[in-house]
Each structure stands twice: as C-alpha cells, then as structure tokens.
Design a protein around this motif. Structure first.
Motif, mmCIF file in Angstrom:
data_model
loop_
_atom_site.group_PDB
_atom_site.id
_atom_site.type_symbol
_atom_site.label_atom_id
_atom_site.label_comp_id
_atom_site.label_asym_id
_atom_site.label_seq_id
_atom_site.Cartn_x
_atom_site.Cartn_y
_atom_site.Cartn_z
ATOM 1 N N LEU A 87 -3.880 23.523 -19.287
ATOM 2 C CA LEU A 87 -4.847 23.536 -20.380
ATOM 3 C C LEU A 87 -5.819 22.358 -20.289
ATOM 4 O O LEU A 87 -5.399 21.218 -20.183
ATOM 5 N N PRO A 88 -7.142 22.613 -20.364
ATOM 6 C CA PRO A 88 -8.094 21.509 -20.427
ATOM 7 C C PRO A 88 -8.248 20.941 -21.828
ATOM 8 O O PRO A 88 -8.593 19.770 -22.001
ATOM 9 N N ASN A 89 -8.010 21.781 -22.857
ATOM 10 C CA ASN A 89 -8.183 21.364 -24.249
ATOM 11 C C ASN A 89 -6.997 21.834 -25.068
ATOM 12 O O ASN A 89 -6.608 23.003 -25.011
ATOM 13 N N GLY A 90 -6.433 20.933 -25.857
ATOM 14 C CA GLY A 90 -5.336 21.331 -26.711
ATOM 15 C C GLY A 90 -4.535 20.126 -27.178
ATOM 16 O O GLY A 90 -4.816 18.982 -26.842
ATOM 17 N N PHE A 91 -3.542 20.433 -28.002
ATOM 18 C CA PHE A 91 -2.595 19.406 -28.410
ATOM 19 C C PHE A 91 -1.229 20.038 -28.549
ATOM 20 O O PHE A 91 -1.083 21.251 -28.719
ATOM 21 N N ARG A 92 -0.217 19.205 -28.471
ATOM 22 C CA ARG A 92 1.152 19.648 -28.745
ATOM 23 C C ARG A 92 1.920 18.461 -29.295
ATOM 24 O O ARG A 92 1.688 17.306 -28.922
ATOM 25 N N ILE A 93 2.823 18.755 -30.193
ATOM 26 C CA ILE A 93 3.646 17.724 -30.810
ATOM 27 C C ILE A 93 5.036 18.292 -31.028
ATOM 28 O O ILE A 93 5.192 19.467 -31.380
ATOM 29 N N ALA A 94 6.032 17.487 -30.775
ATOM 30 C CA ALA A 94 7.419 17.912 -30.959
ATOM 31 C C ALA A 94 8.225 16.761 -31.524
ATOM 32 O O ALA A 94 7.992 15.596 -31.183
ATOM 33 N N GLY A 95 9.157 17.098 -32.389
ATOM 34 C CA GLY A 95 10.051 16.108 -32.964
ATOM 35 C C GLY A 95 11.461 16.645 -33.033
ATOM 36 O O GLY A 95 11.673 17.839 -33.271
ATOM 37 N N ALA A 96 12.436 15.769 -32.803
ATOM 38 C CA ALA A 96 13.841 16.157 -32.870
ATOM 39 C C ALA A 96 14.634 15.022 -33.494
ATOM 40 O O ALA A 96 14.424 13.856 -33.158
ATOM 41 N N HIS A 102 16.271 8.266 -37.553
ATOM 42 C CA HIS A 102 15.268 8.312 -36.493
ATOM 43 C C HIS A 102 14.976 9.741 -36.025
ATOM 44 O O HIS A 102 15.878 10.570 -35.929
ATOM 45 N N ILE A 103 13.689 9.954 -35.701
ATOM 46 C CA ILE A 103 13.229 11.223 -35.141
ATOM 47 C C ILE A 103 12.557 10.940 -33.801
ATOM 48 O O ILE A 103 11.568 10.207 -33.726
ATOM 49 N N LEU A 104 13.083 11.501 -32.752
ATOM 50 C CA LEU A 104 12.449 11.466 -31.453
ATOM 51 C C LEU A 104 11.160 12.282 -31.535
ATOM 52 O O LEU A 104 11.178 13.421 -32.007
ATOM 53 N N ASN A 105 10.020 11.731 -31.120
ATOM 54 C CA ASN A 105 8.777 12.504 -31.225
ATOM 55 C C ASN A 105 7.830 12.185 -30.085
ATOM 56 O O ASN A 105 7.763 11.059 -29.589
ATOM 57 N N VAL A 106 7.113 13.228 -29.656
ATOM 58 C CA VAL A 106 6.141 13.145 -28.570
ATOM 59 C C VAL A 106 4.903 13.924 -28.986
ATOM 60 O O VAL A 106 4.999 15.021 -29.548
ATOM 61 N N LEU A 107 3.729 13.345 -28.724
ATOM 62 C CA LEU A 107 2.465 14.018 -29.015
ATOM 63 C C LEU A 107 1.554 13.885 -27.795
ATOM 64 O O LEU A 107 1.385 12.793 -27.247
ATOM 65 N N ASP A 108 0.975 15.010 -27.373
ATOM 66 C CA ASP A 108 -0.032 15.045 -26.309
ATOM 67 C C ASP A 108 -1.295 15.688 -26.856
ATOM 68 O O ASP A 108 -1.222 16.706 -27.572
ATOM 69 N N TRP A 109 -2.442 15.119 -26.495
ATOM 70 C CA TRP A 109 -3.729 15.709 -26.876
ATOM 71 C C TRP A 109 -4.704 15.489 -25.736
ATOM 72 O O TRP A 109 -4.720 14.422 -25.107
ATOM 73 N N ARG A 110 -5.511 16.503 -25.426
ATOM 74 C CA ARG A 110 -6.539 16.352 -24.407
ATOM 75 C C ARG A 110 -7.775 17.173 -24.783
ATOM 76 O O ARG A 110 -7.667 18.232 -25.423
ATOM 77 N N GLN A 111 -8.933 16.644 -24.401
ATOM 78 C CA GLN A 111 -10.198 17.282 -24.765
ATOM 79 C C GLN A 111 -11.228 17.029 -23.672
ATOM 80 O O GLN A 111 -11.352 15.905 -23.168
ATOM 81 N N GLU A 112 -11.960 18.077 -23.322
ATOM 82 C CA GLU A 112 -13.090 17.977 -22.404
ATOM 83 C C GLU A 112 -14.364 18.336 -23.156
ATOM 84 O O GLU A 112 -14.394 19.334 -23.884
ATOM 85 N N ILE A 113 -15.422 17.535 -22.992
ATOM 86 C CA ILE A 113 -16.696 17.761 -23.661
ATOM 87 C C ILE A 113 -17.798 17.721 -22.608
ATOM 88 O O ILE A 113 -17.935 16.727 -21.882
#
Length: 440
Positions: A87-96, A102-113
């Motif tokens: 994916l060139p554009n999008g986001f995803r986030i997860a928590g456990a 405590h909550i394990l969490n990861v967030l990725d975001w990317r954008q092309e303009i």
C-alpha cells in the motif's frame, strides 16, 4: 523513510477478496526487515534507551511474560503484513492487552502526495509501545520518478527526532522491470547516514556538551546500507532482504552529570529470504528464513563497567494456505526461532546463552472483498529461554476468536478475544485485541 515497494499493484491489493489470485502475496519479510532497520536508525526508541547495557535489540525485558510472543503475533497476521507492504497510502493500528495496566500497541501510517511532474512527497510514521521499544518515528522524503530519463527512481528522506543529533538521512535508488519471460523484478538500494547532524550540531553550531544528558563524538561517519530484491511470476514470488551498518565508534561523555565516560562500538547486520509458490490452484506455500545480529562493545577503563555483547536472532518458518471456497481458507504457520546471545565483561570470559522457541498456528479464516470477516485460530508456543530468562520457559496453548468487517472503501475493523487452553477451567479469558486499518 517510506519504501518504494508500494508503487505498483497497491489498489488491487487493497481491495482483493479471499478469492484473489493465489500467486498474490500472503507472506512477506518486508515488515521484519523494516523492524530491524528501524532498530538501527531509531536507537533512541529502544525500550531501555540508546546506551542501554541490554544492547540494540533488547529482547530480554524482565517484564516480558511467557505468553508475550503469542500477543505480539496477534497484532498483525502475516497476510495483513503482506497486504500492508503493497500500500502506498493508508494506516493501521493494533492493540493487545499484555497486563492489567498495559496495552501493547503499534501504529503505521504512510502517505504519498504528488507535487509536480515526476516529483512526489512521501511521509511515514511508526509508533510502537512494547516491552522492547518505546518508539515514535516520523520520516519525510521526496521521490523523483524516472530520474533524468533513466528507469531509476531516486528518493531522499530524513528521520525526524526530538533529539537533533539523532536525525538520520537516507538516499535510495530503485527500479522495476520485466524480463523476457514476463517475470517482474524490483530492486531497491538504500544508504543511510546515521546521526547525520551530530558533528554539525556539537561542533558547527557550538552547542556545549553540558547542555545535553550525553555527548557523542564519532570517530568516523556512521553509515548503513540496505538492499531489497523482489521477483514474481504467475505461480511464485521471492524476496531477498539484506543490510549492514559500518562498525561505528563513538565516545560518550556526561558533562552535566559527571558520569564516567566510555567508548562504544556498534554494528548491525541482517539477511532474510522468502519463497512463495502455488503448486495447486487452491494451495499456496511459503518458506522463509531470517538472520539478524547486533554487536556492541563498550570500553570503559575509568569505571570498569565495559562489556562485549553479541545478540543474534535466527528464524526458519513455513506458511500454507488452502482455499475451501472463495470466502473461506485454512492457514497454517510453523516457525522455529533461536535467540543466542554472547556476553562478556570487559577483559572477562564470554558466556553464551541459548533461547529456543517453536511457534505453530492453524486458523480457519473468512476474508471476503467486503463484508464480515472472521478467524478461529489455535496457537502453540513452546519455548526454552535458558538461564538468562527462565521465567519465559514453558509451553502455552491459546485459542483466538476474531470477528470484523471489511468495507469496500478500504476500511477494516477487527476485534478478538484469546482463550487460555492451559488454564481454561479456572481462568479462560486470556486478553483481547483490536485492529483498525484503512487504504486509499
């Protein structure tokens, strides 16, 4: 810096149903390679910090419990990593949930303009809160497609840090082509200048050493390189990832606190390969192997607290998917992990530690192009963590139930509950997790 790998096939990947062509990616090493690379670029984001005695990978946190690896693997499944890589554009986030507070969490975001002509602006952000990292790493870059009429794409990016001397600069070259047999190929090469502005800030700008907690003086420019090669045909895909840093030497002093100075030498290297094949119409297989090593040597003659540490992680894995119909599939994973470590005090004998793990999972999955999704998965984790982390040794079995919804717009939400099969009669609930993702 945003990768160049997502320039083609991204839209189809974002909306493909469970009945997508079985030659499409359902496994990748891109997420693994990015994580190792980031542990080198963003050493400030390690759990114990840039100068921790736990090393660069910092794999043995006393707060990690024996089911932690199961929870890490519940964040994003291999198929989700493969879709995200395209994916060139999008986001995803997860928590456990990993404990009561405590909550394990990861967030990725990317954008092309698109900026103008062949020039694009690219941005990326990675947030990670785990027991090995406390990371917030944004990066921005510019991309020139078909640079000067050549088939090469050039990209320049910078990793943004709050601590100015830690900023990294990356330059990348990439190109894609098809050979005479209509196989697609993609090659990407990156060169990174680590802590690129350290000397300019402390020397050129005249910043006093006592204005910071720790002052770094490199003996030579710390550099790292990385290359990725991908190939694909109608019934197979292959990936090769490799990278290494130049052995760096940095003198660390603490003018503000008066702590004893030391000299630290560091080097990271990694190699990974994946082969995915579709031998039958409804059966897809993937084999993969990875190796990563980090060497740290601290010379501290004034304090006598020097040490030599070598961290190594080796994995061998197999993944399979069998289509039952266009909506349903059975997926299986088998992974063996070794985490050897060699540590010695300054001038002392080396002591070797062995950590071995086997992970297995079987899942029934429903994943339509749009509509309700579901997963029922059984997972087994068998680990012998040796003398360094005996509390991690044990065998754990878990049943995971997930349900969610996938929209045609590219948005997806999934929630799951884990059940402890080892202690089901007394305390069956083993935590929950949530995932959100979107593509545009």
């Amino acid at each position: 810096m945003p990768s160049l790998r997502a320039q083609s096939g991204a839209v189809e990947s974002a909306t493909s149903p469970a009945g997508e062509a079985d030659s499409a990616a359902f496994a990748t090493l891109a997420a693994w390679a990015d994580q190792v690379w980031l542990s080198l670029l963003d050493r400030d984001g390690a759990y114990y910090g840039r100068l921790a005695e736990e090393g660069i990978f910092q794999r043995f946190n006393p707060e990690i419990h024996d089911e932690y690896e199961l929870e890490i693997r519940s964040l994003f499944h291999p198929g989700e990593d493969a879709r995200w890589a395209e994916l060139p554009n999008g986001f995803r986030i997860a928590g456990a949930s990993i404990s009561h507070p405590h909550i394990l969490n990861v967030l990725d975001w990317r954008q092309e303009i698109h900026v103008s002509g062949p020039v694009d602006l690219m941005a990326r952000y990675r947030r990670e809160r785990s027991l090995t990292a406390r990371r917030d790493y944004p990066s921005v870059g510019m991309r020139w497609r078909d640079m000067l009429g050549t088939p090469w794409t050039v990209q320049v990016g910078i990793g943004v840090h709050f601590f100015k001397p830690s900023a990294d600069v990356e330059v990348a070259l990439a190109r894609s082509w098809r050979d005479a047999e209509d196989r697609s190929w993609t090659l990407e090469v990156r060169l990174a200048a680590l802590d690129a502005f350290n000397e300019a800030i402390f020397q050129g700008l005249g910043v006093r050493a006592d204005e910071v907690d720790a002052h770094y003086d490199y003996a030579g420019a710390p550099l790292a390189a990385r290359t990725t090669l991908r190939a694909a045909a109608s019934r197979w895909r292959a990936e090769l990832h490799a990278g290494s840093s130049r052995r760096s030497e940095v003198q660390v002093t603490f003018p503000a606190t008066g702590l004893a100075p030391f000299t630290q030498l560091e080097k990271v290297a990694f190699l990974g390969a994946l082969l995915q094949v579709t031998p039958l119409e409804r059966v897809t297989l993937a084999l993969q192997g990875t190796w990563a090593r980090a060497d740290t040597e601290r010379q501290a003659p004034m304090s006598g607290l020097g040490f030599t540490l070598r961290e190594q992680t080796v994995t061998m894995g197999a993944r399979a998917r069998t289509r039952l119909n266009p909506l349903w599939a059975v997926e299986t994973d088998l992974v063996r992990v070794g985490r050897p470590e060699w540590r010695s005090p300054e001038g002392g004998a080396s002591r070797e530690h062995r950590d071995r793990e086997v992970f297995a999972r079987a899942a029934l999955v429903r994943y339509p192009q749009a509509g309700w999704t579901g997963r029922l998965a059984y997972a087994l984790l068998d680990r012998d963590a040796g003398f360094l982390a005996p509390w991690l040794t044990g065998q754990n079995q878990r049943l995971t139930t997930e349900a969610g919804h996938r929209f045609r717009s590219g948005f997806e939400v999934t929630a799951g509950v884990a059940w402890d099969l080892d202690n089901f009669a007394r305390l069956p609930f083993d935590g929950g997790h949530l995932r959100l993702s979107a593509a545009w």
